[in-house]
Scaffold this active site. Structure first.
Site, PDB file in Angstrom:
ATOM      1  N   HIS A 178       1.095  -1.607  -0.052  1.00 43.80           N
ATOM      2  CA  HIS A 178       0.258   0.175   0.034  1.00 43.80           C
ATOM      3  C   HIS A 178       0.888   0.854   0.232  1.00 43.80           C
ATOM      4  O   HIS A 178       1.476   1.942   1.209  1.00 43.80           O
ATOM      5  CB  HIS A 178      -0.833   0.024   1.390  1.00 43.80           C
ATOM      6  CG  HIS A 178      -1.892   0.913   0.934  1.00 43.80           C
ATOM      7  ND1 HIS A 178      -3.070   1.349   1.803  1.00 43.80           N
ATOM      8  CD2 HIS A 178      -2.189   2.066   0.524  1.00 43.80           C
ATOM      9  CE1 HIS A 178      -3.938   2.201   1.827  1.00 43.80           C
ATOM     10  NE2 HIS A 178      -3.107   3.138   1.008  1.00 43.80           N
TER      11      HIS A 178
ATOM     12  N   HIS B  47       1.575   4.600  -2.724  1.00 47.21           N
ATOM     13  CA  HIS B  47       1.203   5.923  -3.928  1.00 47.21           C
ATOM     14  C   HIS B  47       2.408   5.911  -4.398  1.00 47.21           C
ATOM     15  O   HIS B  47       2.915   6.887  -3.848  1.00 47.21           O
ATOM     16  CB  HIS B  47      -0.345   6.611  -3.794  1.00 47.21           C
ATOM     17  CG  HIS B  47      -0.742   6.399  -2.858  1.00 47.21           C
ATOM     18  ND1 HIS B  47      -2.619   5.388  -3.509  1.00 47.21           N
ATOM     19  CD2 HIS B  47      -1.611   5.825  -1.560  1.00 47.21           C
ATOM     20  CE1 HIS B  47      -3.689   5.474  -2.613  1.00 47.21           C
ATOM     21  NE2 HIS B  47      -2.871   5.046  -1.552  1.00 47.21           N
TER      22      HIS B  47
ATOM     23  N   HIS C 270      -9.820   0.598  -1.795  1.00 45.20           N
ATOM     24  CA  HIS C 270      -9.642   0.990  -0.455  1.00 45.20           C
ATOM     25  C   HIS C 270     -10.751   1.567   0.120  1.00 45.20           C
ATOM     26  O   HIS C 270     -12.362   1.926  -0.435  1.00 45.20           O
ATOM     27  CB  HIS C 270      -8.888   2.888  -0.775  1.00 45.20           C
ATOM     28  CG  HIS C 270      -6.907   3.296  -0.984  1.00 45.20           C
ATOM     29  ND1 HIS C 270      -6.773   2.562  -1.900  1.00 45.20           N
ATOM     30  CD2 HIS C 270      -7.225   3.955  -0.187  1.00 45.20           C
ATOM     31  CE1 HIS C 270      -5.910   3.137  -2.103  1.00 45.20           C
ATOM     32  NE2 HIS C 270      -5.296   3.523  -0.577  1.00 45.20           N
TER      33      HIS C 270
ATOM     34  N   GLU D 213     -11.517   2.898   5.672  1.00 47.52           N
ATOM     35  CA  GLU D 213     -10.746   3.917   5.905  1.00 47.52           C
ATOM     36  C   GLU D 213     -11.374   4.458   7.336  1.00 47.52           C
ATOM     37  O   GLU D 213     -11.151   4.991   7.975  1.00 47.52           O
ATOM     38  CB  GLU D 213      -9.747   4.673   4.658  1.00 47.52           C
ATOM     39  CG  GLU D 213      -9.010   5.379   5.281  1.00 47.52           C
ATOM     40  CD  GLU D 213      -7.744   6.302   4.302  1.00 47.52           C
ATOM     41  OE1 GLU D 213      -8.624   6.070   3.514  1.00 47.52           O
ATOM     42  OE2 GLU D 213      -6.312   6.506   4.750  1.00 47.52           O
TER      43      GLU D 213
ATOM     44  N   ASP E  34       1.811   4.018   2.855  1.00 50.39           N
ATOM     45  CA  ASP E  34       0.522   4.906   2.042  1.00 50.39           C
ATOM     46  C   ASP E  34       1.090   6.087   1.714  1.00 50.39           C
ATOM     47  O   ASP E  34       2.174   6.231   0.064  1.00 50.39           O
ATOM     48  CB  ASP E  34      -0.451   5.142   3.352  1.00 50.39           C
ATOM     49  CG  ASP E  34      -1.583   5.277   2.182  1.00 50.39           C
ATOM     50  OD1 ASP E  34      -2.178   5.348   1.415  1.00 50.39           O
ATOM     51  OD2 ASP E  34      -2.307   6.543   3.087  1.00 50.39           O
ATOM     52  N   ASP E  35       1.557   6.896   1.873  1.00 48.49           N
ATOM     53  CA  ASP E  35       1.696   8.300   1.186  1.00 48.49           C
ATOM     54  C   ASP E  35       3.036   8.349   2.439  1.00 48.49           C
ATOM     55  O   ASP E  35       2.306   9.781   2.627  1.00 48.49           O
ATOM     56  CB  ASP E  35       0.562   9.058   1.153  1.00 48.49           C
ATOM     57  CG  ASP E  35       0.195   8.627   0.189  1.00 48.49           C
ATOM     58  OD1 ASP E  35      -0.493   8.768  -0.978  1.00 48.49           O
ATOM     59  OD2 ASP E  35      -1.205   8.382   1.166  1.00 48.49           O
TER      60      ASP E  35
HETATM   61  N1  HPA Z   1      -6.700   6.978   1.184  1.00 56.35           N
HETATM   62  C1  HPA Z   1      -7.618   7.326  -0.156  1.00 56.35           C
HETATM   63  N2  HPA Z   1      -7.169   7.574  -1.666  1.00 56.35           N
HETATM   64  C2  HPA Z   1      -5.192   7.791  -1.064  1.00 56.35           C
HETATM   65  C3  HPA Z   1      -4.988   7.836   0.164  1.00 56.35           C
HETATM   66  C4  HPA Z   1      -5.500   7.177   1.523  1.00 56.35           C
HETATM   67  O1  HPA Z   1      -4.569   7.056   2.017  1.00 56.35           O
HETATM   68  N3  HPA Z   1      -3.732   8.004  -0.183  1.00 56.35           N
HETATM   69  C5  HPA Z   1      -3.252   8.403  -1.657  1.00 56.35           C
HETATM   70  N4  HPA Z   1      -4.499   8.463  -2.145  1.00 56.35           N
HETATM   71 ZN    ZN Z   2      -3.581   5.039  -0.071  1.00 58.27          ZN
END
Ligand code: HPA
Ligand code: ZN
Length: 354
Positions: free
Chosen positions: A19, A21, A211, A214, A291-292
């Site tokens: 996971h 991006h 996704h 969350e 994630d990011d």
């Molecule tokens: N959630 C949804 N979209 C996303 C995320 C996330 O954590 N990070 C980058 N795009």
């Molecule tokens: Zn994500």
């Protein structure tokens, strides 16, 4: 370095990341540098003071109020990527850091629709990222997988067009792309907006993830499963539906959990609220991911260490997390065996010392 006694063990533990991006690896430094080099105008600091400097932007990343608040910075950040080499350099910089953090296999997301919307061609984006993946495989010995994401804030038509473009290039059949995912705003757009695209991709045997869970409640997770998702990205709100949790355990569906992301986006108020212990106790399989990383204050090892600081897991529990990360990966059985062998070798060293 983190304070946990297990830091060295966690660093060397062979990891899979599922996971991540690629556009989430745009650091403020890189955003300002590419904006200058590519002649892209960033928002006027008069109206958006976060863009005053690298420091003010970095500080702003510490105060996201929600997923959508973060996404506005994330989409702005990626706007400085223009050339194939920008995409390659971004991907390789991530793989290099991941390699240092003990990642052996990485499955990474990218969001073509957002780049296409500002005039970048599909081929530029894909060729750039593919070159970054190839370089990582050759120079670092990583195995990599590219997963194309549909973004939920844009109309379904644009996702359909992108899907058709990928099919026209035979990119799922020839191994350029390995799967499909969806991301971006969760609560708001219809839960099943990609019903048609996922049905088509399922029939073609394309691996699917999504996704879900969350910010959204567990029905976002059940809808994703109904549409054919084989993995769930985030999925932390699964704990609110014990029956669905039993199904996920039974079907061995992997959740790709991102602890530091959950804290930064206020999905939880502190790291010990991420349901790591609950998932372990219930037998839910999950991997731990970043994630990011450029936006959420840490790469994969930082996430492993933060989990260790909050939950004090045992060698045996970490071994199970690492092994489940391998078994939930979209790689050959042969590669899985190789990765499991490396985990075994690593854990044994520490069990002997313990
Ligand atoms: N959630 C949804 N979209 C996303 C995320 C996330 O954590 N990070 C980058 N795009
Ligand atoms: Zn994500």
């Amino acid at each position: 370095m983190c304070q946990t006694k297990l830091h060295e063990f966690l660093q060397g533990l062979p990891k899979c990341e599922h996971h991540l991006h690629l556009e989430g690896c745009m650091t403020p430094q890189l955003i300002f540098q590419l904006a200058e080099r590519n002649g892209v105008k960033l928002p006027d600091p008069e109206t958006n003071p976060a863009y005053e400097s690298i420091e003010t932007l970095t500080r702003r990343y510490g105060h996201f109020t929600s997923l959508d608040d973060f996404l506005s910075f994330y989409f702005q950040g990626m706007s400085v990527l223009l050339h194939e080499s920008d995409f390659t350099d971004l991907a390789f910089a991530y793989f290099k850091k991941a390699h240092e953090d003990g990642v052996h296999h990485a499955e990474v997301f990218f969001d073509p629709q957002v780049h296409q919307q500002r005039g970048i061609a599909y081929e530029t984006i894909v060729s750039g990222f593919v070159a970054g993946c190839k370089k990582a495989e050759q120079e670092l010995g990583l195995s990599t997988r590219l997963i194309m994401c549909f973004v939920r804030h844009l109309p379904v038509d644009s996702a359909q067009k992108l899907y058709e473009e990928a099919l026209a290039y035979n990119h799922f059949e020839n191994g350029t792309l390995h799967g499909l995912g969806w991301s971006s705003s969760e609560v708001g757009p219809p839960k099943d907006m990609y019903r048609e695209q996922y049905a088509s991709a399922s029939a073609k045997g394309i691996p699917l993830t999504a996704h879900a869970g969350e910010e959204g409640d567990p029905t976002y997770i059940s809808t994703a499963l109904e549409l054919g998702a084989q993995r769930i990205d985030h999925g932390i709100r699964l704990v609110e539906d014990p029956e669905l949790m039993e199904r996920i355990v039974h079907e061995e569906i992997l959740l790709t959990v991102c602890p530091l992301s959950n804290v930064r986006l206020r999905c939880v108020s502190a790291l010990d609220e991420v349901p790591i212990r609950k998932f372990l106790d219930a037998g839910v399989k999950f991997s731990i991911n970043s994630d990011d990383p450029a936006y959420f204050g840490g790469y994969i090892l930082d996430n492993y260490c933060a989990v260790q600081e909050a939950f004090q897991l045992s060698f045996r529990e970490w071994r199970a997390i690492a092994e489940n990360s391998v078994s939930g990966s979209w790689v050959s059985e042969e590669r899985k065996k190789e990765l499991l062998g490396r985990i075994d070798e690593h854990v044994r060293k520490y069990e002997v010392e313990a």
